[in-house]
Write an enzyme that holds these catalytic residues in place. Structure first.
Site, PDB file in Angstrom:
ATOM      1  N   THR A 189       0.842  -1.208   0.000  1.00  0.00           N
ATOM      2  CA  THR A 189       0.000   0.000   0.000  1.00  0.00           C
ATOM      3  C   THR A 189       0.872   1.251   0.000  1.00  0.00           C
ATOM      4  O   THR A 189       0.669   2.163  -0.813  1.00  0.00           O
ATOM      5  CB  THR A 189      -0.939   0.006   1.228  1.00  0.00           C
ATOM      6  OG1 THR A 189      -1.795  -1.129   1.132  1.00  0.00           O
ATOM      7  CG2 THR A 189      -1.773   1.268   1.293  1.00  0.00           C
ATOM      8  N   SER A 202       5.841  -6.953  -1.962  1.00  0.00           N
ATOM      9  CA  SER A 202       5.513  -7.087  -0.541  1.00  0.00           C
ATOM     10  C   SER A 202       5.893  -8.472  -0.026  1.00  0.00           C
ATOM     11  O   SER A 202       5.954  -9.435  -0.795  1.00  0.00           O
ATOM     12  CB  SER A 202       4.014  -6.863  -0.336  1.00  0.00           C
ATOM     13  OG  SER A 202       3.715  -6.962   1.034  1.00  0.00           O
ATOM     14  N   ALA A 203       6.127  -8.557   1.293  1.00  0.00           N
ATOM     15  CA  ALA A 203       6.535  -9.837   1.896  1.00  0.00           C
ATOM     16  C   ALA A 203       5.348 -10.680   2.332  1.00  0.00           C
ATOM     17  O   ALA A 203       5.473 -11.890   2.488  1.00  0.00           O
ATOM     18  CB  ALA A 203       7.423  -9.560   3.110  1.00  0.00           C
ATOM     19  N   HIS A 204       4.197 -10.038   2.531  1.00  0.00           N
ATOM     20  CA  HIS A 204       3.090 -10.764   3.167  1.00  0.00           C
ATOM     21  C   HIS A 204       2.480 -11.851   2.289  1.00  0.00           C
ATOM     22  O   HIS A 204       1.749 -12.705   2.795  1.00  0.00           O
ATOM     23  CB  HIS A 204       2.000  -9.784   3.626  1.00  0.00           C
ATOM     24  CG  HIS A 204       1.147  -9.258   2.524  1.00  0.00           C
ATOM     25  ND1 HIS A 204       1.553  -8.259   1.674  1.00  0.00           N
ATOM     26  CD2 HIS A 204      -0.089  -9.605   2.114  1.00  0.00           C
ATOM     27  CE1 HIS A 204       0.585  -8.022   0.807  1.00  0.00           C
ATOM     28  NE2 HIS A 204      -0.424  -8.820   1.046  1.00  0.00           N
ATOM     29  N   CYS A 245     -20.764  -8.334   0.764  1.00  0.00           N
ATOM     30  CA  CYS A 245     -20.729  -8.346   2.235  1.00  0.00           C
ATOM     31  C   CYS A 245     -19.385  -8.786   2.777  1.00  0.00           C
ATOM     32  O   CYS A 245     -19.016  -8.458   3.901  1.00  0.00           O
ATOM     33  CB  CYS A 245     -21.813  -9.256   2.793  1.00  0.00           C
ATOM     34  SG  CYS A 245     -23.441  -8.606   2.471  1.00  0.00           S
TER      35      CYS A 245
END
Lengths: 390, 73
Positions: free
Chosen positions: A75, A203-205, A326
């Site tokens: 992000t 990113s690492a995640h 949802c």
């Protein structure tokens, strides 16, 4: 609930023990900030550890270490890419930016924020498989265009864009090119010597690394402004405490992803698609069958809602995600499925299965067997259902 | 052995199931979860979920459009 089959690796992954092992000394033994050569020894060791991690990340992209900065995740990387270029070039060159309609939220909402600041954003269409219309992109780029941001792989449907072609087009038109590679980094090779990208978000995640660490490749000479003010860290492009522990973990996570693992993961995602098409009627594959990241399968189950599917699978110990409204924090159905021409029902019945290191082929078999029964039962009770109760 | 009441009257899918899941997580072994609701799909869906969780459905009753399902944890 005894079983725990986690198929939401595109959202977050289980940390690899080897990553934790690599990070641990940085918590307890070598925990200082990175200092200059004139500082104390622990600080110099911390500086060296950070440099070593940076080198690993840069090498994986075919880049130089000084072309890679660590951030808090994809992000922040994409925010810096879009807003940093806007700040550097908005007054000098122009206020036109192009992104695709299927970008993930960091790019999408950075662009929307810039739109409010007076930038003109063009949202380029994709076809039914999620591929950007490159001819249209060529027509959209003008002398005022300061940035094109097109993702490498899609976060939901896994479609891989031809970023070499897109990058070449941008360079031909003297426009900076950013690509969000959060979902492809290490799973699909990217070498900046071949791919004409100026900025790459990683990113690492998504690769069994720690959460809260990511990075941005910034090609030497790319005009970019700092947006996080503070200290002079990361080549004075990002103020703030260096996350050395995270950087070490990220580097270890990158080292642990091998071609063999990617082949094994690809076999599982391919198998789940084959089995679902064999055992569950009235389904649609979202994305392209061939040009997709190895870890992704995304399928719409007609006449049932995604939330119901995820809830029922959860009862059997299976974790998946859906493009249904949802399920998302935005309470909006998937913008990606809408962009590939899917209607409301297709978005609501879409399920993403994303694989990682700890999944097995036995899990694939169990998931499809359970899914077939869940879908059959849900279709009986669903107001949209076609199955009749016996 | 406690009785946990879940009132999902007027709610439609998937809310009743979400509430049942919360109650099941909170319940201790031996507790009874009593769910009342009006959505007909949920009346069928909740026993399906109970089966998945290997919980015993004690009874399913309906009167004047309001159903009651009892589940033993």
């Amino acid at each position: 609930m005894e079983k725990n089959i986690y198929l939401d690796n595109a959202a977050a992954t289980r940390l690899d023990e080897k990553v934790l092992e690599a990070m641990t000394p940085s918590y307890f033994d070598n925990y200082s900030i990175a200092t200059s050569e004139f500082g104390y020894s622990m600080g110099i060791d911390a500086k060296d550890a950070l440099a070593e991690a940076r080198k690993t990340l840069a090498n994986r992209l075919g880049a130089e270490p000084e072309e890679f900065i660590f951030t808090s995740g994809s992000t922040e990387s994409s925010n810096l890419a879009l807003k940093g270029i806007a700040l550097a070039l908005g007054q000098k060159k122009g206020k036109h930016i192009i992104i695709s309609k299927v970008e993930d939220f960091p790019v999408l909402y950075s662009a929307r924020a810039l739109e409010k600041e007076g930038f003109k954003i063009d949202y380029i269409d994709v076809d039914e498989f999620g591929f950007v219309n490159i001819d249209k992109l060529e027509k959209l780029i003008t002398k005022e265009t300061i940035l094109v941001s097109i993702q490498h792989a899609n976060q939901e449907i896994g479609t891989l864009q031809d970023i070499e072609k897109i990058g070449n087009l941008c360079w031909k038109k003297h426009t900076v090119f950013h690509t969000d590679a959060t979902h492809s980094f290490t799973r699909v090779p990217i070498d900046v010597k071949d791919i004409p990208a100026d900025l790459i978000t990683v990113s690492a995640h998504t690769i069994h690394g720690p959460k809260g660490i990511g990075g941005l490749y910034i090609r030497k000479g790319t005009p970019i402004a700092k947006i996080m003010d503070g200290g002079f860290q990361e080549f004075n492009l990002r103020g703030g405490m260096d996350n050395i522990t995270g950087a070490i973990g990220f580097a270890k996570a990158v080292d642990l992803v091998t071609e063999e693992e990617n082949i094994r993961i690809k076999k599982m995602s391919k198998r789940i698609i084959e089995l679902i098409f064999e055992k569950v009627p009235e389904v649609t594959l979202n994305g392209d069958l061939e040009s997709r990241i190895p870890q992704n399968a995304n399928i719409s189950f007609h006449y049932v809602e995604g939330e119901s599917i995820t809830l029922h699978l959860d009862m059997y110990g299976i974790s998946v995600s859906t493009g249904s409204a949802c399920f998302s924090k935005s309470l909006e159905a998937s913008h990606v499925i809408a962009a590939i021409g899917g209607d409301h029902e297709r978005a609501h019945g879409s399920i993403r299965f994303s694989f990682g290191r700890y999944n097995t082929m036995e899990e694939v078999e169990y998931v499809v067997e359970t899914l077939a029964s869940v879908i059959k039962n849900l279709r009986i009770i669903s107001p949209l259902g076609k199955e009749k109760e016996e | 052995m406690a009785e946990i009441l879940v009132n999902v009257t007027g709610e439609t899918c998937p809310i009743p199931l979400v509430e049942v899941r919360k109650a099941v997580k909170k319940a201790q072994s031996g507790d009874t979860i009593v769910i009342t609701g009006t959505n007909q799909a949920s009346k069928k869906e909740i026993p399906m979920a109970a089966k998945a969780l290997t919980l015993k459905v004690l009874s399913i009753e309906e009167s004047e459009g309001i159903w009651t399902i009892k589940i033993l944890k």
